[in-house]
Design a protein around this motif. Structure first.
Motif, PDB file in Angstrom:
ATOM      1  N   UNK A 190       0.848  -1.192   0.000  1.00 28.18           N
ATOM      2  CA  UNK A 190       0.000   0.000   0.000  1.00 28.18           C
ATOM      3  C   UNK A 190       0.886   1.245   0.000  1.00 28.18           C
ATOM      4  N   UNK A 191       0.427   2.277  -0.693  1.00 26.56           N
ATOM      5  CA  UNK A 191       1.228   3.499  -0.784  1.00 26.56           C
ATOM      6  C   UNK A 191       0.304   4.675  -1.091  1.00 26.56           C
ATOM      7  N   UNK A 192       0.702   5.854  -0.646  1.00 29.16           N
ATOM      8  CA  UNK A 192      -0.017   7.088  -0.954  1.00 29.16           C
ATOM      9  C   UNK A 192       0.942   8.052  -1.643  1.00 29.16           C
ATOM     10  N   UNK A 193       0.581   8.470  -2.839  1.00 25.65           N
ATOM     11  CA  UNK A 193       1.401   9.404  -3.615  1.00 25.65           C
ATOM     12  C   UNK A 193       0.815  10.806  -3.452  1.00 25.65           C
ATOM     13  N   UNK A 194       1.684  11.782  -3.194  1.00 26.45           N
ATOM     14  CA  UNK A 194       1.254  13.168  -2.975  1.00 26.45           C
ATOM     15  C   UNK A 194       1.854  14.051  -4.064  1.00 26.45           C
ATOM     16  N   UNK A 195       1.045  14.951  -4.582  1.00 21.38           N
ATOM     17  CA  UNK A 195       1.520  15.875  -5.616  1.00 21.38           C
ATOM     18  C   UNK A 195       2.643  16.744  -5.061  1.00 21.38           C
ATOM     19  N   UNK A 196       3.701  16.963  -5.833  1.00 21.55           N
ATOM     20  CA  UNK A 196       4.838  17.749  -5.325  1.00 21.55           C
ATOM     21  C   UNK A 196       4.495  19.207  -5.072  1.00 21.55           C
ATOM     22  N   UNK A 197       3.576  19.768  -5.841  1.00 21.15           N
ATOM     23  CA  UNK A 197       3.174  21.159  -5.660  1.00 21.15           C
ATOM     24  C   UNK A 197       1.656  21.251  -5.723  1.00 21.15           C
ATOM     25  N   UNK A 198       1.084  21.888  -4.703  1.00 18.15           N
ATOM     26  CA  UNK A 198      -0.366  22.060  -4.630  1.00 18.15           C
ATOM     27  C   UNK A 198      -0.652  23.543  -4.445  1.00 18.15           C
ATOM     28  N   UNK A 199      -1.554  24.066  -5.254  1.00 19.40           N
ATOM     29  CA  UNK A 199      -1.866  25.485  -5.187  1.00 19.40           C
ATOM     30  C   UNK A 199      -3.339  25.747  -4.970  1.00 19.40           C
ATOM     31  N   UNK A 200      -3.625  26.930  -4.439  1.00 18.41           N
ATOM     32  CA  UNK A 200      -4.985  27.448  -4.289  1.00 18.41           C
ATOM     33  C   UNK A 200      -4.939  28.909  -4.702  1.00 18.41           C
ATOM     34  N   UNK A 201      -5.665  29.249  -5.761  1.00 15.88           N
ATOM     35  CA  UNK A 201      -5.587  30.615  -6.262  1.00 15.88           C
ATOM     36  C   UNK A 201      -4.163  30.920  -6.695  1.00 15.88           C
ATOM     37  N   UNK A 202      -3.619  32.067  -6.307  1.00 19.25           N
ATOM     38  CA  UNK A 202      -2.244  32.412  -6.701  1.00 19.25           C
ATOM     39  C   UNK A 202      -1.185  31.858  -5.754  1.00 19.25           C
ATOM     40  N   UNK A 203      -1.598  31.071  -4.771  1.00 14.40           N
ATOM     41  CA  UNK A 203      -0.673  30.616  -3.734  1.00 14.40           C
ATOM     42  C   UNK A 203      -0.393  29.118  -3.852  1.00 14.40           C
ATOM     43  N   UNK A 204       0.743  28.724  -3.305  1.00 14.91           N
ATOM     44  CA  UNK A 204       1.063  27.307  -3.131  1.00 14.91           C
ATOM     45  C   UNK A 204       0.925  26.969  -1.651  1.00 14.91           C
TER      46      UNK A 204
END
Length: 401
Positions: A176-190
């Protein structure tokens, strides 16, 4: 000493063991050990109740401070450097740069997290015990039942009472494994790592539209699972199945739907949303998987703080009640050879533990509040001492009689 009894069903058997009745000194020794544990639990309950009040007040103060300073931004706001190092609130859709992949199963999802959960078909042992007396001896009859189930963790069959015929593999072929996105943004922010960790509302990935022509020959699909067998309805011990789920749907062109809208409260530092340190000493870094105003976010946090405070108060009282019972158990042991007296003492000790734990819990809570809310602390102290005053007020009346 134990004996085994086998049933016609090879997946069930019984075992009867004989326990010698402990003598008075042995029971007294066990009770003394419980007394030591009770004393430790008593001090633990005092610590829990006292520190919980300080934590609750500090958290409430930090939330009120944050609410008074927060700056709400629109969902399509551009980056404004004037808000640097200020607490900001934003409700907008999640954004990631690329889909998350699992090449082994040809799965790709535009989301913040992609979880692969693996289960293996294994033997599981269940035990059911009951005590009874026979020929002056105390016997324990334990029934062992073995079933095959899908389990996400390895079941060690070496610990079974009867391993023969119920062996499990020692490892899973897939992890079992969970992969997470390297960069996550909301609007103009990370988002910071702490904010990304709060995106944990997972949805099962539907496999209805998955093409089976591109799958490996040992795989089959049934009910949103990848099965490492061609007979998913008749699995064997050691067979593996895999299910995928995702959290934080993102991207404008995802076939799974629109990107998820989240509400964030954190400190703006350039293009980053970071933890905000309050003057009270707490850190504000909040994320909710829905569209909320700043006031609604802080209201939810205040409600959670209140529930947590009352939950820890109840836990502290329960630990104190248990500790007093364990500490006073030695009194019950001294009289348990007299049936009538034993029952009376048992009821009396429970009432005593209930009364003392309630009074001491309220006193501890009052002391915890005394530096912050003197009037509330005084009221709690008076309420805690009320049973003592009532008891003392009845003494003169009894003397006059």
């Amino acid at each position: 000493m134990s004996s085994s009894q086998t049933f016609p069903d090879p997946n069930q058997h019984k075992r009867v063991s004989v326990k010698s009745n402990p003598g008075f000194l042995e029971r007294l020794g066990e009770t003394a050990g419980g007394t030591v544990v009770g004393v430790g639990l008593f001090f633990l309950s005092i610590y829990l109740l006292f520190t919980n009040e300080g934590r609750a007040l500090q958290t409430a103060s930090s939330l009120n401070e944050g609410l008074s300073q927060v700056v709400s931004l629109g969902p399509f706001s551009s980056l404004d450097l004037q808000n640097n190092n200020r607490l900001v609130h934003l409700s907008a859709q999640l954004r990631t740069s690329q889909p998350l992949h699992d090449p082994n199963y040809r799965v790709a999802v535009q989301a913040v997290k992609l979880k692969r959960q693996v289960e293996m078909y294994q033997w599981v042992e269940y035990r059911e015990s009951k005590d009874y007396k026979e020929d002056g001896e105390t016997k324990t009859e334990t029934t062992y039942t073995y079933n095959t189930e899908w389990k996400s963790e390895l079941v060690n069959s070496r610990n079974f009472d009867k391993e023969i015929g119920h062996q499990n593999p020692s490892a899973m072929s897939v992890e079992s494994v969970t992969v997470v996105a390297p960069e996550v943004g909301v609007g103009p922010f990370s988002l910071s790592k702490g904010l990304v960790e709060q995106i944990n509302v997972f949805q099962t990935l539907s496999l209805r539209d998955i093409s089976t022509f591109n799958l490996a020959p040992f795989l089959s699909v049934d009910d949103d699972y990848f099965y490492h067998t061609q007979n998913p309805r008749r699995p064997e011990v050691g067979d593996v199945r895999v299910r995928f789920s995702f959290a934080g749907l993102s991207g404008e062109t995802s076939p799974l739907g629109r990107a998820q809208t989240v509400s964030v409260v954190a400190m703006q530092r350039g293009e980053q949303l970071m933890p905000f340190k309050t003057k009270s000493g707490d850190t504000l870094e909040l994320l909710y998987p829905e569209q909320l105003s700043a006031e609604e976010v802080f209201e939810k946090e205040l409600q959670y703080n209140s529930k947590k405070t009352w939950g820890l108060r109840a836990a502290g009282w329960a630990i104190m009640f248990l500790s007093i019972q364990l500490t006073m158990r030695i009194v019950y042991t001294l009289v348990d050879w007299v049936p009538v007296l034993r029952e009376l003492v048992s009821v009396g000790l429970k009432i005593f533990a209930l009364s003392v734990s309630c009074s001491l819990s309220l006193l501890t809570i009052g002391v915890g509040w005394i530096f912050y809310r003197p009037l509330v602390a005084a009221a709690l102290g008076a309420l805690a001492l009320l049973p003592v005053f009532l008891a003392r007020s009845r003494l003169p009346a009894k003397k006059n009689e």
